[in-house]
Design a protein around this motif. Structure first.
Motif, PDB file in Angstrom:
ATOM      1  N   SER A 303      69.148  33.832 -69.072  1.00  0.00           N
ATOM      2  CA  SER A 303      67.996  33.786 -69.990  1.00  0.00           C
ATOM      3  C   SER A 303      66.713  33.411 -69.253  1.00  0.00           C
ATOM      4  CB  SER A 303      68.245  32.777 -71.115  1.00  0.00           C
ATOM      5  OG  SER A 303      69.426  33.106 -71.786  1.00  0.00           O
ATOM      6  N   PHE A 304      66.821  32.520 -68.266  1.00  0.00           N
ATOM      7  CA  PHE A 304      65.628  32.218 -67.459  1.00  0.00           C
ATOM      8  C   PHE A 304      65.277  33.395 -66.546  1.00  0.00           C
ATOM      9  CE2 PHE A 304      65.504  27.634 -68.512  1.00  0.00           C
ATOM     10  CZ  PHE A 304      64.135  27.558 -68.734  1.00  0.00           C
ATOM     11  N   LYS A 305      66.306  34.089 -66.058  1.00  0.00           N
ATOM     12  CA  LYS A 305      66.023  35.277 -65.228  1.00  0.00           C
ATOM     13  C   LYS A 305      65.123  36.232 -66.003  1.00  0.00           C
ATOM     14  CE  LYS A 305      69.998  35.501 -62.108  1.00  0.00           C
ATOM     15  NZ  LYS A 305      71.271  36.126 -61.787  1.00  0.00           N
ATOM     16  N   LYS A 306      65.476  36.412 -67.275  1.00  0.00           N
ATOM     17  CA  LYS A 306      64.694  37.331 -68.100  1.00  0.00           C
ATOM     18  C   LYS A 306      63.256  36.847 -68.269  1.00  0.00           C
ATOM     19  CE  LYS A 306      65.970  39.197 -72.221  1.00  0.00           C
ATOM     20  NZ  LYS A 306      66.898  39.147 -73.389  1.00  0.00           N
ATOM     21  N   LEU A 307      63.124  35.549 -68.506  1.00  0.00           N
ATOM     22  CA  LEU A 307      61.781  34.981 -68.678  1.00  0.00           C
ATOM     23  C   LEU A 307      60.957  35.145 -67.390  1.00  0.00           C
ATOM     24  CD1 LEU A 307      59.951  33.302 -70.647  1.00  0.00           C
ATOM     25  CD2 LEU A 307      60.747  31.275 -69.406  1.00  0.00           C
ATOM     26  N   TYR A 308      61.597  34.855 -66.257  1.00  0.00           N
ATOM     27  CA  TYR A 308      60.875  34.983 -64.982  1.00  0.00           C
ATOM     28  C   TYR A 308      60.532  36.449 -64.703  1.00  0.00           C
ATOM     29  CZ  TYR A 308      62.484  30.171 -64.147  1.00  0.00           C
ATOM     30  OH  TYR A 308      62.745  28.841 -64.255  1.00  0.00           O
ATOM     31  N   ASP A 309      61.454  37.356 -65.057  1.00  0.00           N
ATOM     32  CA  ASP A 309      61.155  38.784 -64.853  1.00  0.00           C
ATOM     33  C   ASP A 309      59.854  39.151 -65.562  1.00  0.00           C
ATOM     34  OD1 ASP A 309      63.320  39.371 -63.288  1.00  0.00           O
ATOM     35  OD2 ASP A 309      64.582  40.094 -64.930  1.00  0.00           O
ATOM     36  N   GLU A 310      59.670  38.525 -66.715  1.00  0.00           N
ATOM     37  CA  GLU A 310      58.482  38.851 -67.507  1.00  0.00           C
ATOM     38  C   GLU A 310      57.214  38.233 -66.901  1.00  0.00           C
ATOM     39  OE1 GLU A 310      57.106  38.036 -72.104  1.00  0.00           O
ATOM     40  OE2 GLU A 310      59.246  37.982 -71.598  1.00  0.00           O
ATOM     41  N   TYR A 311      57.303  36.980 -66.478  1.00  0.00           N
ATOM     42  CA  TYR A 311      56.088  36.268 -66.055  1.00  0.00           C
ATOM     43  C   TYR A 311      55.877  36.210 -64.547  1.00  0.00           C
ATOM     44  CZ  TYR A 311      55.175  34.902 -70.832  1.00  0.00           C
ATOM     45  OH  TYR A 311      54.885  34.938 -72.162  1.00  0.00           O
ATOM     46  N   ILE A 312      56.982  36.265 -63.784  1.00  0.00           N
ATOM     47  CA  ILE A 312      56.860  36.192 -62.316  1.00  0.00           C
ATOM     48  C   ILE A 312      57.729  37.293 -61.722  1.00  0.00           C
ATOM     49  CG2 ILE A 312      56.865  34.598 -60.348  1.00  0.00           C
ATOM     50  CD1 ILE A 312      57.603  32.334 -62.274  1.00  0.00           C
ATOM     51  N   SER A 320      59.515  31.866 -53.512  1.00  0.00           N
ATOM     52  CA  SER A 320      58.359  30.973 -53.337  1.00  0.00           C
ATOM     53  C   SER A 320      57.371  31.181 -54.487  1.00  0.00           C
ATOM     54  CB  SER A 320      57.688  31.202 -51.979  1.00  0.00           C
ATOM     55  OG  SER A 320      56.946  32.403 -51.991  1.00  0.00           O
ATOM     56  N   THR A 321      57.478  32.329 -55.169  1.00  0.00           N
ATOM     57  CA  THR A 321      56.570  32.590 -56.293  1.00  0.00           C
ATOM     58  C   THR A 321      56.956  31.822 -57.562  1.00  0.00           C
ATOM     59  OG1 THR A 321      57.848  34.529 -56.959  1.00  0.00           O
ATOM     60  CG2 THR A 321      55.993  34.907 -55.473  1.00  0.00           C
ATOM     61  N   PHE A 322      58.040  31.054 -57.488  1.00  0.00           N
ATOM     62  CA  PHE A 322      58.331  30.129 -58.602  1.00  0.00           C
ATOM     63  C   PHE A 322      57.121  29.217 -58.859  1.00  0.00           C
ATOM     64  CE2 PHE A 322      63.217  30.267 -58.166  1.00  0.00           C
ATOM     65  CZ  PHE A 322      63.369  30.911 -59.384  1.00  0.00           C
ATOM     66  N   ARG A 323      56.234  29.083 -57.873  1.00  0.00           N
ATOM     67  CA  ARG A 323      55.000  28.289 -58.075  1.00  0.00           C
ATOM     68  C   ARG A 323      54.284  28.699 -59.348  1.00  0.00           C
ATOM     69  NH1 ARG A 323      54.143  30.353 -53.385  1.00  0.00           N
ATOM     70  NH2 ARG A 323      51.998  31.018 -53.696  1.00  0.00           N
ATOM     71  N   LYS A 324      54.383  30.002 -59.627  1.00  0.00           N
ATOM     72  CA  LYS A 324      53.630  30.507 -60.780  1.00  0.00           C
ATOM     73  C   LYS A 324      54.257  30.142 -62.125  1.00  0.00           C
ATOM     74  CE  LYS A 324      51.534  34.209 -58.168  1.00  0.00           C
ATOM     75  NZ  LYS A 324      51.379  35.657 -58.009  1.00  0.00           N
ATOM     76  N   ALA A 325      55.390  29.471 -62.092  1.00  0.00           N
ATOM     77  CA  ALA A 325      56.003  29.037 -63.359  1.00  0.00           C
ATOM     78  C   ALA A 325      55.052  28.131 -64.138  1.00  0.00           C
ATOM     79  CB  ALA A 325      57.317  28.319 -63.087  1.00  0.00           C
ATOM     80  N   ASP A 331      55.791  27.056 -74.875  1.00  0.00           N
ATOM     81  CA  ASP A 331      56.790  27.346 -75.911  1.00  0.00           C
ATOM     82  C   ASP A 331      57.845  28.338 -75.409  1.00  0.00           C
ATOM     83  OD1 ASP A 331      54.762  29.231 -75.824  1.00  0.00           O
ATOM     84  OD2 ASP A 331      55.046  29.852 -77.906  1.00  0.00           O
ATOM     85  N   LYS A 332      57.454  29.214 -74.461  1.00  0.00           N
ATOM     86  CA  LYS A 332      58.451  30.151 -73.910  1.00  0.00           C
ATOM     87  C   LYS A 332      59.507  29.393 -73.105  1.00  0.00           C
ATOM     88  CE  LYS A 332      56.391  34.055 -75.041  1.00  0.00           C
ATOM     89  NZ  LYS A 332      56.922  35.102 -75.878  1.00  0.00           N
ATOM     90  N   ILE A 333      59.039  28.472 -72.264  1.00  0.00           N
ATOM     91  CA  ILE A 333      59.978  27.655 -71.475  1.00  0.00           C
ATOM     92  C   ILE A 333      60.917  26.895 -72.417  1.00  0.00           C
ATOM     93  CG2 ILE A 333      60.165  25.594 -69.988  1.00  0.00           C
ATOM     94  CD1 ILE A 333      59.040  27.561 -68.215  1.00  0.00           C
ATOM     95  N   TRP A 334      60.329  26.266 -73.420  1.00  0.00           N
ATOM     96  CA  TRP A 334      61.135  25.444 -74.327  1.00  0.00           C
ATOM     97  C   TRP A 334      62.117  26.304 -75.132  1.00  0.00           C
ATOM     98  CZ3 TRP A 334      62.377  20.624 -74.142  1.00  0.00           C
ATOM     99  CH2 TRP A 334      63.045  20.055 -75.227  1.00  0.00           C
ATOM    100  N   ASP A 335      61.660  27.445 -75.615  1.00  0.00           N
ATOM    101  CA  ASP A 335      62.544  28.314 -76.402  1.00  0.00           C
ATOM    102  C   ASP A 335      63.767  28.742 -75.592  1.00  0.00           C
ATOM    103  OD1 ASP A 335      60.844  28.123 -78.494  1.00  0.00           O
ATOM    104  OD2 ASP A 335      60.001  30.159 -78.328  1.00  0.00           O
TER     105      ASP A 335
END
Ligand SMILES: *Cc1c(COP(=O)(O)O)cnc(C)c1O
Length: 583
Positions: A303-312, A320-325, A331-335
């Motif tokens: 589920s986090f993979k999907k979120l990161y695919d969308e935003y990063i 290293s681009t996890f910086r952009k988290a 609310d997206k992180i929390w959901d």
């Protein structure tokens, strides 16, 4: 095999355990997970490499608890034929006065960009062998000291024999990377093979040094394998026995760590604190720190993979681009977090008489159970915990982990925790989940709210489960040991328990008491109020965990360091200056 004739091998990676997938019981814990994550990363880096290990067809151990909470271990057979391909030859490993014949099984790790790293599993369960020899590669960390010695001989000498069979002699191998001291016979045997090609001992040693890298993982003296020299003499070929250096013989025993220290050109520790502890233990040797990482593709929840695919979108090939988290909406992180947490709570409630709820702050603690890791520290004062829960806010705790079947203290710790979960039913929700493995780790490091670690200082080499948690935006609450002094920013990426790197020892009650007090004070005054009264403040810390720690404590950063500090200096011969500068 013809096709290997002119091929060069960047890395031949030796490890007693390799964790490739949860249902292949070829690992016991952190060391194997690191080996698996490393080889998967090497595949992504498209290096020409291979891994060598033993088959362990009866696995490590599975765990269940009886009604009193006593750990009952069982064999974890897995079906090698389902996962591995048997090669059409055997190799011979000299042992005592005969040869042990080993079959070789191959598993191909395929990286995310299509490149392959084969892992070879040596298997002595071959018809021609004696009954005893047939058992030698069955159990990971089973049997007695003599059994372990034979296993290490098969790993070291058998591994080298396999490389030769594959047409990789030492000139074709850039680096033999020994993951912990179990494969230390590689150095001894290589030296013995090449020494006659050089006019002096020092030249031969320089050559071996330029090929051999050793990663040590054990900050506790008792954790280093030592074998009776009588036993070693009995099993090792005489010409190799003759070459054992004096410095590796301690009180009539062969110290496998010192054997590798002697031959290796580069020695690495697995965190900066661990490098210091190791240099203190072995003052003659230079140790460079290469802090561990976890493989983000393995340990990030789908589920986090999907979120990161969308935003990063770059995160998968450039963590290293996890910086952009930082820029992902709160609310997206929390959901995503709550969705994963709900699944975990549902899973936990299948096993727990205490029904857990998804709106309660949840601590997770899971790893091998052994004294120095002090799993019961968080339960040291249950009255204080109960008082905190009624005055500040609810807390629930999930435990999991296996003790080695011979570690009586570890088994007692599990029982003590299990009994507390029963006695305090209703007041503090706690559960002990049986049979910790990679699949369960994936659920836990992503589904709890806070990841807890309470080792005795200077005893944790690195620890990697807190790094896995970081990929899933889970803050870390830990004693400052292993990797945590590097990842810790108080109140930003998580929290420390205690501060000073003092000379804590197992019997040091003071450090135990002050750490217990600090842990409870932080939970009561900072963490729980933040969780319940300032949710956005808590989410900020979650985002920092990914952005600051996920972006760094991953195996891509680790592999870049191995490349620069270990693999490439070795390519051009041992580059002492580069090593020194990189410290
Ligand atoms: C990651 C992992 C470990 C290592 O945990 P540490 O925090 O390093 O002690 C042990 N066991 C399993 C199954 C794991 O996935």
């Amino acid at each position: 095999m013809k096709k290997n004739k002119d091929k060069l091998l960047d890395v031949a990676y030796f490890s007693m355990e390799v964790a490739i997938r949860s249902d292949m019981s070829t690992y016991s814990g952190g060391l194997g997970v690191l080996a698996g994550d490393t080889l998967k990363t090497i595949a992504d880096f498209k290096y020409s490499a291979l891994g060598i290990t033993l088959l362990h067809e009866k696995g490590y151990v599975g765990q269940s608890l009886d009604l009193a909470g006593k750990q009952v271990s069982h064999c974890e057979m897995w079906n090698k034929e389902e996962y591995l391909t048997k090669l059409p030859f055997t190799i011979d490993v000299p042992l005592s006065d005969h040869n042990v014949s080993c079959a070789v099984w191959q598993y191909d790790i395929v990286g995310q960009f299509g490149s392959t790293v084969p892992v070879y599993f040596l298997d002595s369960n071959v018809q021609d062998n004696t009954e005893y020899d047939r058992t030698l590669t069955s159990n990971l960390y089973g049997g007695d000291s003599f059994y372990r010695l034979c296993q290490e001989q098969i790993l070291g000498l058998g591994g080298l024999a396999l490389l030769e069979k594959l047409k990789f002699n030492s000139q074709k191998v850039r680096v033999y990377h020994l993951n912990e001291g179990h494969a230390s016979f590689v150095g001894l045997s290589l030296y013995n093979k090449v020494k006659d090609d050089f006019s002096t001992h020092n030249e031969a040693m320089d050559y071996i040094g330029s090929k051999l890298a050793f990663t040590t993982h054990t900050p506790v003296a008792a954790g280093h394998d030592r074998f009776s020299l009588d036993d070693v003499k009995r099993v090792l070929p005489a010409d190799l026995f003759e070459e054992i250096p004096k410095e590796a013989k301690i009180e009539g025993r062969l110290c496998m760590t010192r054997l590798s220290l002697h031959f290796s050109g580069v020695v690495t520790g697995v965190a900066k604190t661990h490098e210091k502890v190791t240099e203190k233990m072995f003052p003659k040797y230079d140790v460079i720190p290469v802090t561990n990482g976890a493989y983000h593709m393995e340990w990030t929840h789908p589920s986090f993979k999907k979120l990161y695919d969308e935003y990063i979108p770059e995160w998968s090939y450039d963590p290293s681009t996890f910086r952009k988290a930082i820029s992902i909406p709160d609310d997206k992180i929390w959901d995503v977090h709550i969705q994963i947490k709900k699944d975990l709570i549902e899973y936990v409630n299948k096993f727990s008489v205490n029904k857990f709820s998804d709106d309660v702050c949840t601590l997770g603690y899971a790893r091998r159970f052994t004294s120095y890791k002090r799993p019961a520290l968080v339960l040291a004062d249950l009255n204080r915990l109960e008082e905190m829960i009624s005055s500040v806010g609810c807390l629930q705790i999930i435990f999991a982990g296996e003790a080695h079947p011979k570690d009586q203290k570890g088994i007692e710790l599990i029982k003590a925790i299990f009994q507390k979960t029963q006695e305090h039913k209703g007041k503090i929700k706690m559960v002990f989940l049986e049979d910790y493995n990679m699949d369960m780790a994936t659920k836990l490091v992503a589904g709890v709210d806070i990841w807890l670690n309470t080792p005795l200082q200077k005893h944790e080499a690195s620890g990697t489960s807190g790094m896995k948690a970081a990929f899933n935006a889970i803050p870390h609450l830990s004693v400052l040991d292993g990797w945590w002094p590097e990842g810790w920013i108080e109140g930003v990426t998580g929290w420390s328990i205690g501060t000073n790197m003092n000379e804590a020892r197992l019997d040091n009650k003071d450090s135990w008491n002050s750490e217990v007090t600090d842990l409870y004070d932080k939970l009561a005054n900072k963490i729980l109020p933040l969780y319940y009264q300032d949710r956005l403040g808590f989410i900020k810390i979650m985002k920092h965990a990914v952005a600051l720690n996920g972006s760094y404590f991953n195996t891509y950063r680790m592999m870049n360091e191995y490349t620069a500090k270990v693999y490439f200096p070795l390519k051009n011969g041992l580059n002492k200056e580069a090593v020194a500068k990189n410290k």
